[in-house]
Design a protein around this motif. Structure first.
Motif, PDB file in Angstrom:
ATOM      1  N   ARG A   1       7.531  45.599  55.669  1.00  0.00           N
ATOM      2  CA  ARG A   1       8.089  46.764  56.368  1.00  0.00           C
ATOM      3  C   ARG A   1       9.338  47.318  55.706  1.00  0.00           C
ATOM      4  O   ARG A   1      10.205  46.563  55.275  1.00  0.00           O
ATOM      5  CB  ARG A   1       8.401  46.399  57.815  1.00  0.00           C
ATOM      6  N   GLU A   2       9.406  48.633  55.639  1.00  0.00           N
ATOM      7  CA  GLU A   2      10.572  49.383  55.151  1.00  0.00           C
ATOM      8  C   GLU A   2      11.043  48.942  53.765  1.00  0.00           C
ATOM      9  O   GLU A   2      12.232  48.668  53.555  1.00  0.00           O
ATOM     10  CB  GLU A   2      11.734  49.271  56.153  1.00  0.00           C
ATOM     11  N   PRO A   3      10.129  48.828  52.790  1.00  0.00           N
ATOM     12  CA  PRO A   3      10.582  48.438  51.451  1.00  0.00           C
ATOM     13  C   PRO A   3      11.456  49.520  50.823  1.00  0.00           C
ATOM     14  O   PRO A   3      11.088  50.698  50.840  1.00  0.00           O
ATOM     15  CB  PRO A   3       9.288  48.256  50.657  1.00  0.00           C
ATOM     16  N   THR A   4      12.621  49.114  50.319  1.00  0.00           N
ATOM     17  CA  THR A   4      13.563  50.061  49.726  1.00  0.00           C
ATOM     18  C   THR A   4      14.072  49.485  48.411  1.00  0.00           C
ATOM     19  O   THR A   4      14.670  48.398  48.409  1.00  0.00           O
ATOM     20  CB  THR A   4      14.769  50.262  50.680  1.00  0.00           C
ATOM     21  N   PRO A   5      13.850  50.182  47.286  1.00  0.00           N
ATOM     22  CA  PRO A   5      14.398  49.652  46.028  1.00  0.00           C
ATOM     23  C   PRO A   5      15.911  49.824  45.994  1.00  0.00           C
ATOM     24  O   PRO A   5      16.426  50.882  46.362  1.00  0.00           O
ATOM     25  CB  PRO A   5      13.715  50.520  44.953  1.00  0.00           C
ATOM     26  N   VAL A   6      16.612  48.776  45.626  1.00  0.00           N
ATOM     27  CA  VAL A   6      18.073  48.823  45.470  1.00  0.00           C
ATOM     28  C   VAL A   6      18.381  48.139  44.132  1.00  0.00           C
ATOM     29  O   VAL A   6      17.485  47.555  43.518  1.00  0.00           O
ATOM     30  CB  VAL A   6      18.813  48.110  46.629  1.00  0.00           C
ATOM     31  N   LYS A   7      19.635  48.205  43.691  1.00  0.00           N
ATOM     32  CA  LYS A   7      19.979  47.601  42.398  1.00  0.00           C
ATOM     33  C   LYS A   7      19.661  46.098  42.407  1.00  0.00           C
ATOM     34  O   LYS A   7      20.129  45.376  43.286  1.00  0.00           O
ATOM     35  CB  LYS A   7      21.471  47.831  42.136  1.00  0.00           C
TER      36      LYS A   7
ATOM     37  N   GLY B   1      16.819  44.604  43.067  1.00  0.00           N
ATOM     38  CA  GLY B   1      15.772  44.109  43.953  1.00  0.00           C
ATOM     39  C   GLY B   1      15.247  45.135  44.931  1.00  0.00           C
ATOM     40  O   GLY B   1      15.374  46.343  44.730  1.00  0.00           O
ATOM     41  N   VAL B   2      14.648  44.610  45.991  1.00  0.00           N
ATOM     42  CA  VAL B   2      14.034  45.448  47.022  1.00  0.00           C
ATOM     43  C   VAL B   2      14.420  44.844  48.367  1.00  0.00           C
ATOM     44  O   VAL B   2      14.369  43.619  48.526  1.00  0.00           O
ATOM     45  CB  VAL B   2      12.485  45.430  46.876  1.00  0.00           C
ATOM     46  N   THR B   3      14.816  45.688  49.344  1.00  0.00           N
ATOM     47  CA  THR B   3      15.052  45.150  50.682  1.00  0.00           C
ATOM     48  C   THR B   3      13.871  45.492  51.579  1.00  0.00           C
ATOM     49  O   THR B   3      13.228  46.530  51.410  1.00  0.00           O
ATOM     50  CB  THR B   3      16.343  45.715  51.325  1.00  0.00           C
ATOM     51  N   VAL B   4      13.568  44.575  52.507  1.00  0.00           N
ATOM     52  CA  VAL B   4      12.568  44.834  53.552  1.00  0.00           C
ATOM     53  C   VAL B   4      13.148  44.332  54.865  1.00  0.00           C
ATOM     54  O   VAL B   4      14.146  43.611  54.872  1.00  0.00           O
ATOM     55  CB  VAL B   4      11.212  44.115  53.278  1.00  0.00           C
ATOM     56  N   LYS B   5      12.487  44.706  55.961  1.00  0.00           N
ATOM     57  CA  LYS B   5      12.897  44.195  57.276  1.00  0.00           C
ATOM     58  C   LYS B   5      11.849  43.188  57.737  1.00  0.00           C
ATOM     59  O   LYS B   5      10.653  43.401  57.512  1.00  0.00           O
ATOM     60  CB  LYS B   5      12.954  45.355  58.281  1.00  0.00           C
ATOM     61  N   GLY B   6      12.296  42.143  58.380  1.00  0.00           N
ATOM     62  CA  GLY B   6      11.330  41.173  58.889  1.00  0.00           C
ATOM     63  C   GLY B   6      12.018  39.966  59.477  1.00  0.00           C
ATOM     64  O   GLY B   6      13.251  39.899  59.539  1.00  0.00           O
ATOM     65  N   GLY B   7      11.217  38.998  59.885  1.00  0.00           N
ATOM     66  CA  GLY B   7      11.732  37.743  60.422  1.00  0.00           C
ATOM     67  C   GLY B   7      11.343  36.602  59.485  1.00  0.00           C
ATOM     68  O   GLY B   7      10.943  36.839  58.342  1.00  0.00           O
ATOM     69  N   TRP B   8      11.398  35.349  59.985  1.00  0.00           N
ATOM     70  CA  TRP B   8      11.108  34.197  59.115  1.00  0.00           C
ATOM     71  C   TRP B   8       9.678  34.188  58.593  1.00  0.00           C
ATOM     72  O   TRP B   8       9.461  33.857  57.411  1.00  0.00           O
ATOM     73  CB  TRP B   8      11.530  32.900  59.810  1.00  0.00           C
TER      74      TRP B   8
ATOM     75  N   GLU C   1       7.966  36.641  57.612  1.00  0.00           N
ATOM     76  CA  GLU C   1       7.936  37.548  56.449  1.00  0.00           C
ATOM     77  C   GLU C   1       8.661  36.909  55.260  1.00  0.00           C
ATOM     78  O   GLU C   1       8.278  37.126  54.108  1.00  0.00           O
ATOM     79  CB  GLU C   1       8.585  38.897  56.782  1.00  0.00           C
ATOM     80  N   VAL C   2       9.708  36.130  55.551  1.00  0.00           N
ATOM     81  CA  VAL C   2      10.412  35.413  54.470  1.00  0.00           C
ATOM     82  C   VAL C   2       9.446  34.443  53.785  1.00  0.00           C
ATOM     83  O   VAL C   2       9.351  34.381  52.561  1.00  0.00           O
ATOM     84  CB  VAL C   2      11.635  34.652  55.030  1.00  0.00           C
ATOM     85  N   TRP C   3       8.683  33.690  54.595  1.00  0.00           N
ATOM     86  CA  TRP C   3       7.738  32.711  54.017  1.00  0.00           C
ATOM     87  C   TRP C   3       6.670  33.447  53.222  1.00  0.00           C
ATOM     88  O   TRP C   3       6.313  33.051  52.120  1.00  0.00           O
ATOM     89  CB  TRP C   3       7.060  31.879  55.122  1.00  0.00           C
ATOM     90  N   ARG C   4       6.173  34.560  53.808  1.00  0.00           N
ATOM     91  CA  ARG C   4       5.093  35.301  53.145  1.00  0.00           C
ATOM     92  C   ARG C   4       5.576  35.927  51.838  1.00  0.00           C
ATOM     93  O   ARG C   4       4.850  35.961  50.842  1.00  0.00           O
ATOM     94  CB  ARG C   4       4.548  36.377  54.106  1.00  0.00           C
ATOM     95  N   ALA C   5       6.822  36.426  51.811  1.00  0.00           N
ATOM     96  CA  ALA C   5       7.364  37.027  50.581  1.00  0.00           C
ATOM     97  C   ALA C   5       7.412  35.971  49.473  1.00  0.00           C
ATOM     98  O   ALA C   5       7.024  36.219  48.332  1.00  0.00           O
ATOM     99  CB  ALA C   5       8.752  37.610  50.846  1.00  0.00           C
ATOM    100  N   ASN C   6       7.870  34.777  49.820  1.00  0.00           N
ATOM    101  CA  ASN C   6       7.935  33.696  48.832  1.00  0.00           C
ATOM    102  C   ASN C   6       6.541  33.294  48.350  1.00  0.00           C
ATOM    103  O   ASN C   6       6.334  33.008  47.181  1.00  0.00           O
ATOM    104  CB  ASN C   6       8.619  32.467  49.439  1.00  0.00           C
ATOM    105  N   LEU C   7       5.595  33.267  49.265  1.00  0.00           N
ATOM    106  CA  LEU C   7       4.240  32.814  48.943  1.00  0.00           C
ATOM    107  C   LEU C   7       3.451  33.842  48.134  1.00  0.00           C
ATOM    108  O   LEU C   7       2.734  33.500  47.196  1.00  0.00           O
ATOM    109  CB  LEU C   7       3.498  32.520  50.253  1.00  0.00           C
ATOM    110  N   GLU C   8       3.588  35.133  48.503  1.00  0.00           N
ATOM    111  CA  GLU C   8       2.644  36.143  48.006  1.00  0.00           C
ATOM    112  C   GLU C   8       3.164  37.058  46.906  1.00  0.00           C
ATOM    113  O   GLU C   8       2.368  37.617  46.158  1.00  0.00           O
ATOM    114  CB  GLU C   8       2.176  37.032  49.172  1.00  0.00           C
TER     115      GLU C   8
END
Ligand SMILES: C[S@@+](CC[C@H](N)C(=O)[O-])C[C@H]1O[C@@H](n2cnc3c(N)ncnc32)[C@H](O)[C@@H]1O
Length: 371
Positions: free
Chosen positions: A31-37, A39-46, A48-55
């Motif tokens: 959700r809400e991916p935004t490119p920043v210097k 990296g990229v920020t997104v909104k989520g809970g834990w 989504e943190v696990w899924r980001a690391n995994l996928e």
């Protein structure tokens, strides 16, 4: 911190690759991916943190932002750091350490800032502080604003835990996957790397085609946090891997050791059935039978291995081989020197993608399907 609520998740990548990573993050439904210097920020809970690391194949690490407050001097930092709900995030029995950085702030001593936050954690939560701790809190003090994040990855995410054998100048898996994406590779066409080294491009491409999660075989720092849910995590891990694709992935290298490593690495990654590695020089390369796809290669660089002048003939031979035998294939060449790329004679698009790779600037030069 309310652990059910969404927070900002910062996904780190190599400078230059923010928009390519953002496309991957978007494609994988964050959700809400935004490119920043950086990296990229997104909104989520834990979850989504696990899924980001995994996928996420292109992510270097994943930081969960857990608190932010103003701090104009060390006593204030000390007081406010004690008010962070550490027990919601960290475990009292797991060692932790703090890394701090300061920029444009009245607090300018990063070491003293880290020490204050470590003391707050030790005294408020009771967790031991250790220089060898796997769990790392990152505090950034920027313009007097202190942002506190927990590094949820641990070891850099390019370590998929499949590659034990590496050649002289291996490409990081994270970088390789983003270069494949930038070349328009989506897992549905064959890929050839004629100077495959330890096989990084070929193995990444095969894993993408097979729908495997890049983090399926490794551990993560988030497993040591109070927010970890083992059952939910195991459910998430089990989601990777679909039907085996019909296409194959091809690597070659003139070095016998490189071919041995590539085969061993493909075996460990569980995709040996999808890959073919052969020992021969680039001038003996022929297109595999079947539909055209993508040739992606990082030949030896001037700055790293050998002398640049000696490399012109090699780049020329690569270009000539591809122009003669790979009609309909697209090409991506990663190198650190414009004149070496030009020596291939390949019809590259203008404006290659430039990235900082461990202190060295490398660029990805791409073509449309060759005539
Ligand atoms: C920079 S490394 C590639 C690293 C690779 N991408 C990886 O991730 O491990 C360049 C490779 O080109 C190979 N090479 C050099 N000259 C070659 C030639 N004439 N034909 C085929 N391979 C060659 C080297 O053996 C080396 O493995």
């Amino acid at each position: 911190m309310n652990t059910d609520a969404d927070f900002e998740i910062f996904i780190v990548t190599a400078p230059g690759l923010e928009s390519v990573l953002c496309a991957e993050v978007q494609a994988k439904g964050f959700r809400e991916p935004t490119p920043v210097k950086g990296g990229v920020t997104v909104k989520g809970g834990w979850p989504e943190v696990w899924r980001a690391n995994l996928e996420l194949r292109g992510a270097t690490r994943v930081l969960a932002r857990i608190a932010a407050f103003r701090a104009f001097h060390l006593a204030q930092l000390d007081k406010r750091a004690r008010r962070v709900a550490w027990a919601d995030i960290l475990r009292a029995d797991v060692p932790v350490r703090v890394e701090a950085s300061c920029k444009g702030s009245r607090i300018y001593h990063a070491g003293a800032a880290a020490q204050r936050i470590e003391r707050a954690i030790r005294e408020e939560l009771g967790a031991p502080v250790s220089a060898e701790a796997e769990v790392v809190i990152k505090a950034r003090i920027d313009d007097d604003l202190c942002t506190i994040s927990v590094d949820t990855s641990g070891d850099s995410l390019h370590k998929r835990n499949h590659k034990e054998a590496v050649n002289k100048a291996p490409m990081r898996e994270t970088l390789a996957s983003l270069f494949l994406r930038q070349c328009g590779y989506e897992g549905t066409e064959p890929v050839v790397d004629p100077m495959c080294g330890s096989g990084t491009f070929v193995i990444e491409a095969a894993e993408i085609a097979a729908g495997l999660h890049p983090g399926r075989s490794r551990r993560f720092a988030f497993e040591q946090l109070a927010t970890f849910d083992e059952a939910a995590w195991q459910g998430l891990r089990a989601t990777g891997g679909g039907p085996r694709p019909a296409i194959h992935f091809y690597g070659s290298d003139r070095d016998a050791g490189a071919i041995g490593m590539s085969r061993a690495n493909a075996e460990r990654a569980g995709i040996a059935d999808l890959t073919e590695f052969r020992q021969h020089a680039v001038s003996d390369l022929a297109a595999p039978e079947g539909p055209p796809g993508l040739v992606i290669v990082n030949p030896p660089y001037g700055a790293r291995i050998g002398d640049k002048k000696q490399l012109y003939p090699l780049y020329h031979a690569l270009g000539q081989t591809l122009l003669a035998g790979f009609a309909g294939w697209r090409v991506g060449v990663v190198t650190n020197d414009d004149s070496l790329a030009k020596a291939t004679g390949l019809p590259f698009a203008p404006s290659p993608l430039s990235v900082s790779n461990g202190g060295l600037r490398v660029s990805l030069y791409t073509t449309a399907p060759l005539p």
